[in-house]
Design a protein around this motif. Structure first.
Motif, short mmCIF file in Angstrom:
data_model
loop_
_atom_site.label_atom_id
_atom_site.label_comp_id
_atom_site.label_asym_id
_atom_site.label_seq_id
_atom_site.Cartn_x
_atom_site.Cartn_y
_atom_site.Cartn_z
N ILE A 388 0.74 -1.29 -0.12
CA ILE A 388 -0.05 -0.21 0.04
C ILE A 388 0.86 1.32 0.10
O ILE A 388 1.84 1.13 0.81
CB ILE A 388 -0.87 0.14 1.06
N ASP A 389 0.38 2.19 -0.72
CA ASP A 389 1.21 3.40 -0.88
C ASP A 389 0.25 4.78 -0.76
O ASP A 389 -0.61 4.51 -1.62
CB ASP A 389 2.34 3.48 -2.06
N LEU A 390 0.45 5.42 0.08
CA LEU A 390 -0.46 6.55 0.22
C LEU A 390 -0.18 7.47 -1.03
O LEU A 390 0.93 7.77 -1.53
CB LEU A 390 -0.07 7.45 1.61
N ASP A 391 -1.24 8.11 -1.66
CA ASP A 391 -1.08 8.89 -2.84
C ASP A 391 -0.98 10.27 -2.39
O ASP A 391 -1.36 11.02 -1.44
CB ASP A 391 -2.56 8.72 -3.18
N HIS A 392 0.00 10.83 -3.29
CA HIS A 392 0.36 12.31 -3.13
C HIS A 392 0.67 12.58 -1.66
O HIS A 392 0.36 13.69 -1.11
CB HIS A 392 -0.97 13.25 -3.51
N PHE A 393 1.46 11.97 -0.97
CA PHE A 393 1.81 12.05 0.24
C PHE A 393 2.79 13.28 0.43
O PHE A 393 2.67 14.08 1.45
CB PHE A 393 2.49 10.77 0.87
N LYS A 394 3.46 13.42 -0.60
CA LYS A 394 4.43 14.55 -0.50
C LYS A 394 3.81 15.84 -0.23
O LYS A 394 4.20 16.73 0.20
CB LYS A 394 5.42 14.69 -1.97
N ARG A 395 2.56 16.02 -0.95
CA ARG A 395 1.89 17.26 -0.90
C ARG A 395 1.33 17.51 0.33
O ARG A 395 1.31 18.67 0.80
CB ARG A 395 0.57 17.11 -1.88
N ILE A 396 0.98 16.50 1.15
CA ILE A 396 0.54 16.64 2.31
C ILE A 396 1.86 17.18 3.29
O ILE A 396 1.62 18.33 4.04
CB ILE A 396 0.17 15.35 3.16
N ASN A 397 2.84 16.81 2.95
CA ASN A 397 4.05 17.26 3.78
C ASN A 397 4.28 18.65 3.61
O ASN A 397 4.66 19.46 4.28
CB ASN A 397 5.26 16.37 3.41
N ASP A 398 4.09 18.77 2.11
CA ASP A 398 4.50 20.19 1.77
C ASP A 398 3.66 21.17 2.04
O ASP A 398 3.72 22.33 2.56
CB ASP A 398 4.37 20.29 0.15
N GLY A 405 2.11 14.90 8.25
CA GLY A 405 2.50 14.20 7.52
C GLY A 405 2.72 12.70 8.45
O GLY A 405 2.02 11.75 8.14
N ASP A 406 3.58 12.99 9.47
CA ASP A 406 3.50 11.78 10.56
C ASP A 406 2.29 11.23 10.98
O ASP A 406 2.01 10.16 11.25
CB ASP A 406 4.51 12.55 11.49
N GLN A 407 1.28 12.57 11.33
CA GLN A 407 -0.01 11.91 11.89
C GLN A 407 -0.96 11.37 11.02
O GLN A 407 -1.62 10.29 11.54
CB GLN A 407 -0.62 13.44 12.27
N ALA A 427 3.29 -4.03 8.21
CA ALA A 427 4.69 -3.70 8.44
C ALA A 427 4.84 -2.18 7.53
O ALA A 427 4.04 -1.94 6.53
CB ALA A 427 5.63 -4.47 7.92
N ARG A 428 5.78 -1.46 8.20
CA ARG A 428 5.85 0.03 7.32
C ARG A 428 7.39 -0.43 6.53
O ARG A 428 8.31 -0.76 7.36
CB ARG A 428 5.95 1.11 8.36
N PHE A 429 7.35 -0.35 5.36
CA PHE A 429 8.61 -0.68 4.52
C PHE A 429 9.39 0.62 4.47
O PHE A 429 10.40 0.39 3.82
CB PHE A 429 8.23 -1.06 3.32
#
Ligand SMILES: Nc1nc2c(ncn2[C@@H]2O[C@H](COP(=O)(O)OP(=O)(O)OP(=O)(O)O)[C@@H](O)[C@H]2O)c(=O)[nH]1
Length: 526
Positions: A388-398, A405-407, A427-429
């Motif tokens: 599983i990969d969260l979508d557009h996670f970079k945007r959340i961080n940004d 993002g951590d939350q 597991a988190r990879f």
């Protein structure tokens, strides 16, 4: 009967019987001590010799004379051997050889020449008189042995008198032979008066002395043993009270003694501990193992769960050692290892868990998936595996910051945990990528599960994230069943390909490997 003017001999006989009885009792009571067996045998031998000699004087039967001499010489030899044994020296077998040799020579002469000879009497007495010399020297040399000193003095003096008198008798024998005096019956001869009036009583005194000497040694040793036992008991007490471990003595699985350490560990006082079955110290979950340890009689450093009266269960390590006197007694040592266990758990957590989300890390997952695949292979179960990969996670961080993002990562992991079964692995990879192993789950059920997670995530109120922002993810799903290669890397590769396909097809979807796409992209979230 008039020959029985050897009154000291009769007195000596009475005394000797008393000493023989005492020596016999001493021998029966004190087997480990060296000497009493010799005193006993020597006394009875000497008594035999005197009785035979009295018989000879009453009846005039020469055989009794020979037996009397033999008894005296044997008694003397055994007595001297006993002194060597008592002093811890090797037995001087030359004494036995000299005594036996003398007796044989004496008898041959007596029977071949039908009578006694003053010269032979001289030789016989000289040997008998010289035999005690080495023993006297030994008694003098042992002057450091202060415990037996008085009795040793008595024995030494008695032996000295015996030697001197016997040697004098020998000298008189030679003199009679030299002067050519006619041979006299023993009881008419002055040379016979000497031994029986002085030498035998001296030997009797010697026997009294050695009996006393033995008793002094036994008393001193038992006093020393008593002191040692007291000191050892004190040391044990000190050890028990100084130990921070709990220590208990068990008899038939019941506590018969306990130290203060055990009182502190269990919160029970001594009165409550004494008489308590040892099982009362441990929690219900430890009872089966404890019974096993008790039945096998001993165990070293095994972990169990003990119970403190007020604070409840705590991790402990026990060692159970049989005391070994055949009375089903054992010592239980109990150490509190809860602190140690907590550290161990912490370390284990650090080594196997992702510190942010608390899910397994990659290493722990790799180990887990291998054993799960083996188990499923064995029992014929299938499983599903999702990346599983969260979508557009970079945007959340940004947009909302790294903390938000951590939350999101934490909230996602929580959502997964709530929807997974305890046998599933999460597991988190790394980054925003997670994997899930769903045991005994086919593709359809896996889809349902992932959709449930997706819905739960969409409805979550994540700190720092506006309610309008819905977190979404893409997933690649692989199904595995027994007979497929049990190769986690292959599963990972296939799931990655499916994920890639999901991402490429517009994200927010779940793609199963080898199946058409199931989830259409949701409406735009921003
Ligand atoms: N807050 C936070 N961010 C992380 C953490 N680990 C990795 N990241 C960030 O996650 C982001 C991943 O970005 P990308 O790999 O471009 O993925 P994406 O933005 O989700 O794009 P797609 O996967 O294609 O949808 C990067 O900006 C990383 O810095 C973490 O522990 N916490």
């Amino acid at each position: 009967m008039s020959q029985l003017y050897f009154s000291p001999m009769l007195l000596g006989l009475c005394l000797l019987v008393a000493v023989a009885i005492a020596a016999t009792a001493l021998w029966r009571m004190s087997r480990p001590y060296a000497g009493p067996g010799f005193w006993m045998a020597g006394c009875w031998s000497l008594i035999g010799g005197i009785v035979f000699f009295i018989g000879f004087m009453v009846t005039g039967n020469p055989v009794l004379n020979v037996l009397g001499n033999a008894g005296q010489l044997a008694g003397e030899a055994i007595f001297l051997l006993g002194i060597f044994r008592f002093m811890g020296r090797p037995l001087p077998w030359w004494i036995v050889a000299a005594s036996v040799g003398t007796m044989v020579a004496f008898n041959i002469h007596y029977w071949v020449y039908s009578g006694n000879s003053d010269f032979l009497m001289g030789v016989y007495s000289t040997i008998a008189g010289l035999l005690p010399m080495q023993a006297i020297w030994l008694l003098i040399k042992a002057r450091n042995d202060t415990v037996t000193r008085p009795a040793r003095l008595l024995v030494g003096l008695s032996l000295l008198v015996y030697s001197v008198v016997t040697l004098m008798r020998g000298a008189l024998g030679y003199l009679d032979w030299w002067q050519g005096k006619p041979y006299q019956m023993p009881y008419e001869s002055f040379s016979y008066l000497l031994p029986y009036n002085f030498a035998i009583p001296a030997l009797v005194m010697g026997f009294i002395g050695v009996t006393l000497m033995t008793m002094q040694r036994i008393l001193a040793q038992s006093e020393r043993h008593a002191v040692e036992a007291r000191q050892s008991a004190e040391r044990f007490e000190r050890l028990m009270s100084a130990s921070t471990s709990g220590v208990a003595i068990l008899r038939d699985k019941v506590i018969t003694d306990a130290n203060t350490g055990l009182e502190q560990l269990t919160g029970l006082n001594r009165d409550q501990l004494l008489g308590l079955p040892v099982s009362g110290l441990f929690s219900a979950s430890s009872q089966v193992r404890l019974r096993g340890y008790l039945n096998q009689g001993g165990v070293r450093q095994q972990d169990l769960l003990a119970v403190h009266r007020d604070n409840g269960p705590f991790d402990c390590e026990i060692t159970l050692s049989p005391i070994g006197n055949g009375e089903s007694q054992s010592i239980l040592e109990l150490r509190d290892i809860s602190h140690h266990k907590a550290l161990e758990n912490q370390l284990n957590q650090l080594a196997t868990r992702d510190s942010l989300t608390g899910t397994l890390n990659r290493r722990a997952f790799d180990t887990g998936i291998r054993s799960e695949m083996e188990r499923c292979q064995r029992y014929g179960h299938n499983l599903s595996f999702a990346v599983i990969d969260l979508d557009h996670f970079k945007r959340i961080n940004d947009q909302y910051g790294h903390g938000t993002g951590d939350q999101v990562l934490v909230a996602f992991a929580e959502c997964c945990r709530k929807n997974l079964r305890s046998t599933d692995l999460l597991a988190r990879f790394g980054g925003e990528e997670f994997v899930i192993l769903m045991v005994e789950t086919d593709t359809a059920a896996a889809f349902q599960l992932l959709e449930r997670i997706r819905d739960a995530l969409a409805g979550l109120d994540i700190p720092g994230l506006p309610a309008t922002h819905t977190v979404r993810f893409s997933a690649g799903l692989v199904h595995w069943q027994p007979g497929d290669p049990a190769d986690p890397e292959r599963l990972m590769r296939l799931a990655d390909q499916a994920l890639y396909s999901a991402k490429r097809s517009g994200r927010d979807q779940i793609v199963a490997e080898g199946q058409p796409r199931r989830q259409q992209p949701a409406e735009a979230d921003e």
